[in-house]
Write an enzyme that holds these catalytic residues in place. Structure first.
Site, mmCIF file in Angstrom:
data_model
loop_
_atom_site.group_PDB
_atom_site.id
_atom_site.type_symbol
_atom_site.label_atom_id
_atom_site.label_comp_id
_atom_site.label_asym_id
_atom_site.label_seq_id
_atom_site.Cartn_x
_atom_site.Cartn_y
_atom_site.Cartn_z
ATOM 1 N N HIS A 1 -7.526 -0.393 5.542
ATOM 2 C CA HIS A 1 -6.440 0.477 6.040
ATOM 3 C C HIS A 1 -6.206 1.583 5.014
ATOM 4 O O HIS A 1 -6.201 2.768 5.350
ATOM 5 C CB HIS A 1 -5.203 -0.373 6.265
ATOM 6 C CG HIS A 1 -4.000 0.373 6.744
ATOM 7 N ND1 HIS A 1 -3.919 0.945 7.987
ATOM 8 C CD2 HIS A 1 -2.820 0.658 6.134
ATOM 9 C CE1 HIS A 1 -2.736 1.535 8.118
ATOM 10 N NE2 HIS A 1 -2.058 1.384 6.995
ATOM 11 N N HIS B 1 1.405 3.967 1.887
ATOM 12 C CA HIS B 1 1.939 4.756 3.008
ATOM 13 C C HIS B 1 3.471 4.866 2.938
ATOM 14 O O HIS B 1 4.172 3.922 2.567
ATOM 15 C CB HIS B 1 1.519 4.146 4.346
ATOM 16 C CG HIS B 1 0.078 4.427 4.669
ATOM 17 N ND1 HIS B 1 -0.650 3.665 5.550
ATOM 18 C CD2 HIS B 1 -0.764 5.385 4.208
ATOM 19 C CE1 HIS B 1 -1.881 4.152 5.634
ATOM 20 N NE2 HIS B 1 -1.982 5.186 4.821
ATOM 21 N N ASP C 1 -0.475 -3.922 6.262
ATOM 22 C CA ASP C 1 -1.103 -3.351 7.464
ATOM 23 C C ASP C 1 -2.581 -3.737 7.564
ATOM 24 O O ASP C 1 -3.413 -2.932 7.972
ATOM 25 C CB ASP C 1 -0.955 -1.820 7.461
ATOM 26 C CG ASP C 1 0.474 -1.376 7.736
ATOM 27 O OD1 ASP C 1 1.341 -2.232 7.994
ATOM 28 O OD2 ASP C 1 0.729 -0.149 7.692
ATOM 29 N N HIS D 1 4.201 -4.402 10.944
ATOM 30 C CA HIS D 1 4.628 -3.744 12.186
ATOM 31 C C HIS D 1 4.696 -4.704 13.369
ATOM 32 O O HIS D 1 3.949 -5.676 13.437
ATOM 33 C CB HIS D 1 3.642 -2.614 12.568
ATOM 34 C CG HIS D 1 3.640 -1.475 11.607
ATOM 35 N ND1 HIS D 1 4.473 -0.383 11.733
ATOM 36 C CD2 HIS D 1 2.902 -1.261 10.495
ATOM 37 C CE1 HIS D 1 4.241 0.472 10.748
ATOM 38 N NE2 HIS D 1 3.287 -0.041 9.972
ATOM 39 N N HIS E 1 0.844 -1.197 0.000
ATOM 40 C CA HIS E 1 0.000 0.000 0.000
ATOM 41 C C HIS E 1 0.879 1.248 0.000
ATOM 42 O O HIS E 1 2.096 1.170 0.163
ATOM 43 C CB HIS E 1 -1.000 -0.003 1.161
ATOM 44 C CG HIS E 1 -0.400 0.096 2.533
ATOM 45 N ND1 HIS E 1 0.396 -0.883 3.069
ATOM 46 C CD2 HIS E 1 -0.490 1.063 3.489
ATOM 47 C CE1 HIS E 1 0.763 -0.529 4.289
ATOM 48 N NE2 HIS E 1 0.246 0.654 4.572
ATOM 49 N N ASP F 1 5.811 4.774 5.068
ATOM 50 C CA ASP F 1 6.649 3.804 5.779
ATOM 51 C C ASP F 1 6.633 2.427 5.108
ATOM 52 O O ASP F 1 7.143 1.454 5.667
ATOM 53 C CB ASP F 1 6.252 3.713 7.262
ATOM 54 C CG ASP F 1 4.839 3.230 7.475
ATOM 55 O OD1 ASP F 1 3.964 3.545 6.648
ATOM 56 O OD2 ASP F 1 4.595 2.519 8.461
ATOM 57 N N HIS F 2 6.055 2.333 3.923
ATOM 58 C CA HIS F 2 6.114 1.099 3.122
ATOM 59 C C HIS F 2 6.751 1.327 1.752
ATOM 60 O O HIS F 2 7.082 0.367 1.068
ATOM 61 C CB HIS F 2 4.712 0.496 2.965
ATOM 62 C CG HIS F 2 4.168 0.008 4.277
ATOM 63 N ND1 HIS F 2 4.099 -1.334 4.613
ATOM 64 C CD2 HIS F 2 3.712 0.693 5.359
ATOM 65 C CE1 HIS F 2 3.617 -1.445 5.848
ATOM 66 N NE2 HIS F 2 3.376 -0.232 6.327
#
Ligand SMILES: [Zn+2]
Length: 258
Positions: free
Chosen positions: A115, A59, A134, A172, A57, A61-62
């Site tokens: 998400h 975001h 996530d 995570h 996805h 942090d990915h």
């Protein structure tokens, strides 16, 4: 077709990076790219050469490591068709029903919105393993940021219906906090009690609690147990629909300060 090797490593504050390697062909895929330096370090440590990146996805942090890894290794970069406008550098766009090939292994794509709206998961049945991003966490579910509770519940049910022995990697390390919430709504669950002891030992030793399995999550994850009469009763929702109970649990978790 050889057995896949999987290397998981921590990055950023609580993200996981994952490399999947096929020894016969030398192919290596990074599942998401949270941080270029951490992925590079993992490649150096393993001696593996990056050939692919699979994005779950959009975001930051990915995907933050994608551009640097692309420049360094020229991998094939696969990502969700529905988030193509939000992710730079994608070479291959996929959605549910599509299949990829990775070193002779078939990779199935599942749409798992909730998400984010275009979130996808990657399943390799031959291992068997799912990279859930996530959506599903150990003892938890992803936050519903873009989608609806109905979408997230349907995404979780898809993952829960995978073979019980399927190994689950996710984005995570949230397990200990998730577990405290789980105990607050499912305290008589003997499997959960046992798992919590194990998780506390792992974290005390500085070890990751992931990967998990679909079997373990079905037995102990409070969100997947939205179907269980005892969980419904514990939150005052006996007889209510699974979806309504899931939505309530998700809200309770957002507000939980355990
Ligand atoms: Zn995310």
């Amino acid at each position: 077709m050889s057995a896949l090797q999987i290397h998981q490593f921590p990055c950023l504050s609580d993200n996981f990076g994952v490399l999947v390697h096929d020894p016969a062909t030398g192919s290596t895929v990074a599942i998401d790219a949270p941080e270029e330096a951490a992925v590079q370090a993992a490649l150096t440590e393993t001696g593996w050469h990056l050939t692919d990146i699979f994005i779950t996805h959009h975001h930051a942090d990915h995907v933050d490591g994608v551009a640097g890894l692309k420049a360094a290794f020229k991998p094939r970069i696969v990502g969700p068709r529905a988030e193509a406008h939000k992710i730079a550098n994608l070479d291959v766009l996929v959605s549910e029903g599509d299949h990829l090939e990775f070193a002779g292994h078939k990779v199935d794509i599942i749409d798992t919105p909730g998400h984010t709206l275009g979130h996808i998961a990657y399943v390799i049945q031959s291992h068997p393993v799912v990279f859930a991003g996530d959506t599903l966490f150990a003892l938890g579910s992803g936050r519903i940021i873009e989608g609806t509770a109905e979408q997230m519940w349907s995404s979780l049910l898809k993952l829960a219906s995978l073979a019980p022995e399927t190994i689950v990697y996710c984005g995570h390390e949230y397990t200990l906090a998730n577990g405290r919430f789980a105990m607050s709504v499912d305290q008589d669950n003997a499997h959960l009690l046992q798992r919590m002891t194990h998780i506390q030992d792992l974290r005390a030793g500085g070890k990751p609690t992931l990967p998990t399995t679909i079997r373990e999550e079905r037995a102990t994850n409070p969100f997947l147990r939205a179907t269980a009469p005892e969980v419904k009763a514990a939150i005052g929702m006996a007889g209510e629909s699974d979806l309504a109970v899931f939505a309530k649990l998700r809200q309770m978790k957002n507000d939980f300060r355990g």
